[in-house]
Design a protein around this motif. Sequence first.
Motif, PDB file in Angstrom:
ATOM      1  N   ILE A 101      -4.558   4.363   4.857  1.00 24.11           N
ATOM      2  CA  ILE A 101      -5.055   3.277   4.014  1.00 24.11           C
ATOM      3  C   ILE A 101      -6.557   3.145   4.254  1.00 24.11           C
ATOM      4  O   ILE A 101      -6.991   2.768   5.343  1.00 24.11           O
ATOM      5  CB  ILE A 101      -4.337   1.953   4.330  1.00 24.11           C
ATOM      6  CG1 ILE A 101      -2.839   2.103   4.033  1.00 24.11           C
ATOM      7  CG2 ILE A 101      -4.932   0.804   3.528  1.00 24.11           C
ATOM      8  CD1 ILE A 101      -1.998   0.941   4.545  1.00 24.11           C
ATOM      9  N   PRO A 119      -5.313  -3.331  -2.029  1.00 23.96           N
ATOM     10  CA  PRO A 119      -3.918  -2.878  -2.033  1.00 23.96           C
ATOM     11  C   PRO A 119      -3.555  -2.185  -3.339  1.00 23.96           C
ATOM     12  O   PRO A 119      -4.182  -2.423  -4.382  1.00 23.96           O
ATOM     13  CB  PRO A 119      -3.129  -4.178  -1.850  1.00 23.96           C
ATOM     14  CG  PRO A 119      -4.028  -5.239  -2.394  1.00 23.96           C
ATOM     15  CD  PRO A 119      -5.421  -4.794  -2.063  1.00 23.96           C
ATOM     16  N   ASP A 120      -2.541  -1.338  -3.285  1.00 25.08           N
ATOM     17  CA  ASP A 120      -2.059  -0.674  -4.494  1.00 25.08           C
ATOM     18  C   ASP A 120      -1.198  -1.600  -5.342  1.00 25.08           C
ATOM     19  O   ASP A 120      -1.092  -1.401  -6.556  1.00 25.08           O
ATOM     20  CB  ASP A 120      -1.255   0.572  -4.102  1.00 25.08           C
ATOM     21  CG  ASP A 120      -2.111   1.606  -3.403  1.00 25.08           C
ATOM     22  OD1 ASP A 120      -3.024   2.142  -4.049  1.00 25.08           O
ATOM     23  OD2 ASP A 120      -1.876   1.861  -2.201  1.00 25.08           O
ATOM     24  N   THR A 125       1.157   4.924   1.377  1.00 25.04           N
ATOM     25  CA  THR A 125       0.655   5.509   2.616  1.00 25.04           C
ATOM     26  C   THR A 125       0.613   7.033   2.517  1.00 25.04           C
ATOM     27  O   THR A 125       1.051   7.637   1.532  1.00 25.04           O
ATOM     28  CB  THR A 125       1.546   5.117   3.807  1.00 25.04           C
ATOM     29  OG1 THR A 125       2.779   5.854   3.735  1.00 25.04           O
ATOM     30  CG2 THR A 125       1.843   3.619   3.818  1.00 25.04           C
ATOM     31  N   TYR A 143       0.823  -1.201   0.000  1.00 24.85           N
ATOM     32  CA  TYR A 143       0.000   0.000   0.000  1.00 24.85           C
ATOM     33  C   TYR A 143       0.861   1.256   0.000  1.00 24.85           C
ATOM     34  O   TYR A 143       1.862   1.337   0.719  1.00 24.85           O
ATOM     35  CB  TYR A 143      -0.886   0.045   1.256  1.00 24.85           C
ATOM     36  CG  TYR A 143      -1.691  -1.192   1.506  1.00 24.85           C
ATOM     37  CD1 TYR A 143      -3.028  -1.284   1.122  1.00 24.85           C
ATOM     38  CD2 TYR A 143      -1.117  -2.289   2.152  1.00 24.85           C
ATOM     39  CE1 TYR A 143      -3.773  -2.433   1.365  1.00 24.85           C
ATOM     40  CE2 TYR A 143      -1.848  -3.450   2.394  1.00 24.85           C
ATOM     41  CZ  TYR A 143      -3.174  -3.516   1.996  1.00 24.85           C
ATOM     42  OH  TYR A 143      -3.904  -4.658   2.234  1.00 24.85           O
TER      43      TYR A 143
END
Length: 270
Positions: free
Chosen positions: A209, A215-216, A155, A153
């Motif tokens: 998040i 998730p990225d 942030t 992720y």
Amino acid sequence: MTFVQTITGTPADPAALTPAAARAVFRTGLSTPTSGWCAGATQANLIAVPREYAYDLLLFTQRNAQACPVLDVTEPGDPRTSLAEGADLRTDLPAYRVYKHGEFVAETTDATEYWRDDLVAFLIGCSFTFEQGLLDAGIPVRHLSSGKNVPMYRTNRLCRPAGRIQGPLVVSMRAIPAAQVATAVQITSRYPRMHGAPVHVGDPAGLGIAALDQPDYGDAPITCDGDVPVFWACGVTPQAAAVAAKLPFAISHAPGQMLITDVADTNWSV
């Protein structure tokens, strides 16, 4: 932009392979996350940038050492590393990403056609290296047992900038049973060159998040009742910085698909 497809033919027991054997498999075109491969071997992230930007990136890694612990830096144009005898950084990772002016333009299992004589490659410590220590302590590594990639992720924490390089901290997440979180912290803190102790435990909102299941990079997390989300600094951070800084060119590993080196993981423990 283009993506590569995973090729079938993953070895029956990737953990038992030698690093050289694993690199030979990847050289044939297998694209797969490397968590759990070559038990006991150090894994490394890759980011390669034009020589013009190499000092800025080196300074960025020094100022953000937990996210970007440097293990090796190559000479311009040289696809070799002292961490893996005979390895070619253009072909021996499972997959690569290519960025131009901050835009992701291609993913490939062979970066030879994109490699340039002015590229300086940085090999950066990877949290996959300490996962064997977690397993040895009886701590589940859920993405590994489920055959998934680790979730990662971007942030809301900004890294300290350096010259023209700037960007957010990227973290990886492992869902740890609550009773084992303290042990996980103790084990991973012994590997400062592999990101060390977690940067955050608990509520993902503390890192900005919004959705843990989105998730990225990587796959959605696998969690069980009683698990606590635990976040470690991640070696995808330089990729995010290359995008944020709109560098004219960069090549990186595909998230979760690392260089497996010849160096034992015990070389980095303290």
